[in-house]
Design an enzyme around this catalytic site. Sequence first.
Site, PDB file in Angstrom:
ATOM      1  N   SER A   1      34.520  50.900 -14.469  1.00 43.73           N
ATOM      2  CA  SER A   1      34.018  50.815 -13.097  1.00 43.73           C
ATOM      3  C   SER A   1      35.008  50.365 -12.040  1.00 43.73           C
ATOM      4  CB  SER A   1      32.799  49.909 -13.032  1.00 43.73           C
ATOM      5  OG  SER A   1      31.673  50.626 -13.442  1.00 43.73           O
TER       6      SER A   1
ATOM      7  N   SER B   1      30.980  51.962 -11.280  1.00 42.77           N
ATOM      8  CA  SER B   1      29.966  51.407 -10.422  1.00 42.77           C
ATOM      9  C   SER B   1      30.526  50.776  -9.142  1.00 42.77           C
ATOM     10  CB  SER B   1      29.181  50.333 -11.177  1.00 42.77           C
ATOM     11  OG  SER B   1      30.046  49.261 -11.541  1.00 42.77           O
TER      12      SER B   1
ATOM     13  N   LYS C   1      32.193  42.992  -4.064  1.00 45.27           N
ATOM     14  CA  LYS C   1      31.165  43.750  -4.784  1.00 45.27           C
ATOM     15  C   LYS C   1      29.916  42.882  -4.914  1.00 45.27           C
ATOM     16  CE  LYS C   1      30.588  46.481  -9.068  1.00 45.27           C
ATOM     17  NZ  LYS C   1      31.206  46.943 -10.325  1.00 45.27           N
TER      18      LYS C   1
END
Length: 498
Positions: free
Chosen positions: A188, A164, A84
């Site tokens: 998330s 997210s 990420k």
Amino acid sequence: MSKTDNALTELGVAAIRDGVASGTFTAAEVAAAFNTAAAEAQGALNAFIKLTPEKALEAAAKVDAARAAGQPLGKMAGVPIGMKDLFATCGTETTAASKILEGFVPPYESTVSQKLWDAGAGMLGKLNLDQFAMGSSNETSAFGNVISPWRREGSTAELAPGGSSGGSSAAVSARIAPAATGTDTGGSIRQPAAFTGISGIKPTYGRCSRWGIVAFASSLDQAGPMARDVRDCAIMLEAMAGFDPKDSTSLNMPVPAWETSLNADLRGKKVGIPREYRMDGMDADVARAWDDGIAWLKDAGAEIVDINLAHTKYALPAYYIIAPAEASSNLARYDGVRYGLRDLPQGAGLQDMYAATRAAGFGAEVRRRILIGTYVLSAGFYDAYYTQAQKVRTLISRDFMDAFQTVDVILAPTAPTAAFGLGEMVSDPLAMYLNDVFAVPASLAGLPAMSVPAGLDRQGLPLGLQLIGRPFDEQGVLDAGLAIESRAGFTARPAKWW
Ligand code: GLN
């Protein structure tokens, strides 16, 4: 016997690790297969902000050389993963999906990513996300939204991969990465996992070091793995977790052997079903998936107990005060001096530079959070909002602690809906925030929580079930997750259209 590239991208973490260790295939072959798959999907899914095929190959070569030399191999040896783009990666641009960090190349590596490289993993690329991890759909990214590989039956409408960690969920479910890192501040990891039919666990607050992860809300942020199944999550979490003196909230506790202790036999365990999560007008398919989960855990030997988490309805409003408050403080550092973007209008002074840089660099959702955060922390409103939210947070933690006097683990849906369409929610931030309703309570209480796939809804989209455990009891969460996984028989995957 060497497998074809296509077969290699079918493998998850455990299968790759074992196959590399036994010499069935090389780490280099695995990295090459995923590099190809990731590049091929990039135009359609936009899961990555940056692909780093050379990093994946470099790590793989090291693993293959170590194996040839008879050296011991790490927990993630030969497994290429997506990172990420919230984790600082030394020498590789790290953006948090924001223009304000564009061009920022960290001279240091986050603790969690370093641990993964030390364990033998390689990096396929930096995954797209909601800007500064603020969002539930990936639509707040400054680099274009991620498109879910999933589609509703008979439709080509583009769907959100969740947020997210939407680049992570899209990449794992599309089989362009066997696993990926996520971070979870208010859901998330869990919500995007649920939206895409994969597994993901947010460990107890403090298990994974926050050092080198771009901060959103420091009292809530936790890193965790997103992968195809529970075992893969256990393996990767072992590699990610551990005490770090560089993070003052890091837990100084040994990392348990979660993988080898996995046990789906729940006899003697009690599972709590929180009444307050059964909301009026709950989606019928979500309610059905929850009932299925209850039946599966019973079948695994657990006793089912009704519990009360009385303050649940205040969790979302408290989260949307605390998280923006901390964000407004954390994001004060992006001033045009220290990182990335600098907007220095002709003849401007220092204050003008701050204002111009922040106006040009932050997206609309980030600006909204900063405004809310500074408002709730301002002198006249601090007690009415921030102090009150902190009190609610304590009450929510107490609800959980009371429940854990009786039960070992809690079962609830991960999200109130299956994946929604891109564009369906962006114009209504409140509706978007509501999607986090089942995820934020465990975040506020710092508890380990996991999402595992439960089945498909009437439109053919995945639904996730959430398991919430006692502090430090990731094992209990993983075990209950495994009990569900082995009964749900979830084999659905997105049909390849990219
Ligand atoms: N969707 C939530 C938010 O927008 C949670 C985000 C997260 O966990 N990073 O704040």
